[in-house]
Design a protein around this motif. Structure first.
Motif, PDB file in Angstrom:
ATOM      1  N   ILE A 126      30.386  44.895   6.821  1.00  0.00           N
ATOM      2  CA  ILE A 126      30.015  45.415   5.505  1.00  0.00           C
ATOM      3  C   ILE A 126      29.945  46.939   5.564  1.00  0.00           C
ATOM      4  CG2 ILE A 126      28.821  43.383   4.672  1.00  0.00           C
ATOM      5  CD1 ILE A 126      26.214  44.552   5.606  1.00  0.00           C
ATOM      6  N   LEU A 127      30.269  47.554   4.456  1.00  0.00           N
ATOM      7  CA  LEU A 127      30.283  49.009   4.366  1.00  0.00           C
ATOM      8  C   LEU A 127      29.260  49.451   3.335  1.00  0.00           C
ATOM      9  CD1 LEU A 127      31.640  51.786   4.988  1.00  0.00           C
ATOM     10  CD2 LEU A 127      33.177  51.274   3.078  1.00  0.00           C
ATOM     11  N   CYS A 128      28.447  50.411   3.688  1.00  0.00           N
ATOM     12  CA  CYS A 128      27.500  51.013   2.746  1.00  0.00           C
ATOM     13  C   CYS A 128      28.277  52.060   1.950  1.00  0.00           C
ATOM     14  CB  CYS A 128      26.324  51.630   3.504  1.00  0.00           C
ATOM     15  SG  CYS A 128      25.092  52.331   2.406  1.00  0.00           S
TER      16      CYS A 128
ATOM     17  N   GLU B 151      32.717  59.150  11.541  1.00  0.00           N
ATOM     18  CA  GLU B 151      31.513  59.187  10.713  1.00  0.00           C
ATOM     19  C   GLU B 151      31.334  57.876   9.954  1.00  0.00           C
ATOM     20  OE1 GLU B 151      32.294  62.479   8.205  1.00  0.00           O
ATOM     21  OE2 GLU B 151      31.364  63.936   9.561  1.00  0.00           O
ATOM     22  N   LEU B 152      32.445  57.220   9.654  1.00  0.00           N
ATOM     23  CA  LEU B 152      32.398  55.976   8.890  1.00  0.00           C
ATOM     24  C   LEU B 152      31.708  54.861   9.665  1.00  0.00           C
ATOM     25  CD1 LEU B 152      33.327  55.142   6.094  1.00  0.00           C
ATOM     26  CD2 LEU B 152      35.436  54.320   7.086  1.00  0.00           C
ATOM     27  N   ASP B 153      31.716  54.947  11.005  1.00  0.00           N
ATOM     28  CA  ASP B 153      31.028  53.945  11.824  1.00  0.00           C
ATOM     29  C   ASP B 153      29.525  53.933  11.581  1.00  0.00           C
ATOM     30  OD1 ASP B 153      33.421  53.207  12.901  1.00  0.00           O
ATOM     31  OD2 ASP B 153      33.202  54.424  14.723  1.00  0.00           O
ATOM     32  N   LYS B 154      28.963  55.049  11.155  1.00  0.00           N
ATOM     33  CA  LYS B 154      27.523  55.123  10.868  1.00  0.00           C
ATOM     34  C   LYS B 154      27.172  54.380   9.586  1.00  0.00           C
ATOM     35  CE  LYS B 154      26.865  59.526  13.186  1.00  0.00           C
ATOM     36  NZ  LYS B 154      26.497  60.932  13.038  1.00  0.00           N
ATOM     37  N   PHE B 155      28.168  54.027   8.792  1.00  0.00           N
ATOM     38  CA  PHE B 155      27.937  53.353   7.521  1.00  0.00           C
ATOM     39  C   PHE B 155      28.496  51.930   7.505  1.00  0.00           C
ATOM     40  CE2 PHE B 155      28.014  57.877   6.750  1.00  0.00           C
ATOM     41  CZ  PHE B 155      26.856  58.051   6.014  1.00  0.00           C
ATOM     42  N   THR B 156      28.911  51.447   8.664  1.00  0.00           N
ATOM     43  CA  THR B 156      29.491  50.108   8.773  1.00  0.00           C
ATOM     44  C   THR B 156      28.514  49.180   9.475  1.00  0.00           C
ATOM     45  OG1 THR B 156      31.684  51.082   8.941  1.00  0.00           O
ATOM     46  CG2 THR B 156      31.471  48.796   9.589  1.00  0.00           C
ATOM     47  N   GLY B 157      28.183  48.072   8.833  1.00  0.00           N
ATOM     48  CA  GLY B 157      27.281  47.084   9.416  1.00  0.00           C
ATOM     49  C   GLY B 157      27.993  45.766   9.648  1.00  0.00           C
TER      50      GLY B 157
END
Length: 152
Positions: free
Chosen positions: A38-40, A53-59
């Motif tokens: 899931i992506l915030c 940086e996108l890895d910090k917003f991927t769950g």
């Protein structure tokens, strides 16, 4: 085909059909069998994240038929969460999809078990004898009473 060869073929088909039914039951019994990423979106759009940086917003999220769990990341670190079918999972997955999965899984289990029974009956029984006498009459009456495609 020789009689022994027929028995072997029907036995193997019956065992495979039974293993398919057990596989479906096992899949349904596994608590977390669907995995998703899931992506915030809001956080990623706010800071215009891309690349690493996108890895910090991927769950991640895992769920089964009745409950699930996951880790949400919106740039502020890991935030674990859990949910169940009522009411949380119904917001994420439409009810019709959930009901269809359960319904078709049950139908698949029943049909594979019936198929296994027919294969074993053909291997060890004498199916042509069951069509004679009252059982055959009941079976043929039931088949003739089924509605056709035309609804007539």
């Amino acid at each position: 085909m020789p009689n022994q060869q027929k028995k072997i073929i029907f036995c193997v088909a019956g065992v495979l059909s039974f293993v398919c039914a057990l596989g479906v039951v096992t899949a349904l019994g596994t608590p977390l069998w669907v995995k998703a990423t899931i992506l915030c979106k809001t956080g990623a759009l706010l800071v215009n994240a891309s690349g690493k940086e996108l890895d910090k917003f991927t769950g991640e999220m895992q769920y089964g038929l009745f409950h699930g769990e996951g880790v949400r990341q919106c740039g502020l670190g890991d935030r674990p969460f859990q949910f169940s079918i009522f009411p949380d999972l119904l917001k994420a997955i439409p009810v019709s999809v959930h009901v269809n999965i359960i319904l078709f899984s049950i139908i698949l289990i029943v049909l594979t078990m019936v198929g296994a029974a027919f294969f074993m009956y053909n291997a060890f029984g004498k199916p042509f004898e069951s069509l004679h006498g009252p059982l055959g009459l009941y079976l043929l009456s039931f088949i003739s009473g089924l509605p056709s495609k035309d609804g007539v």
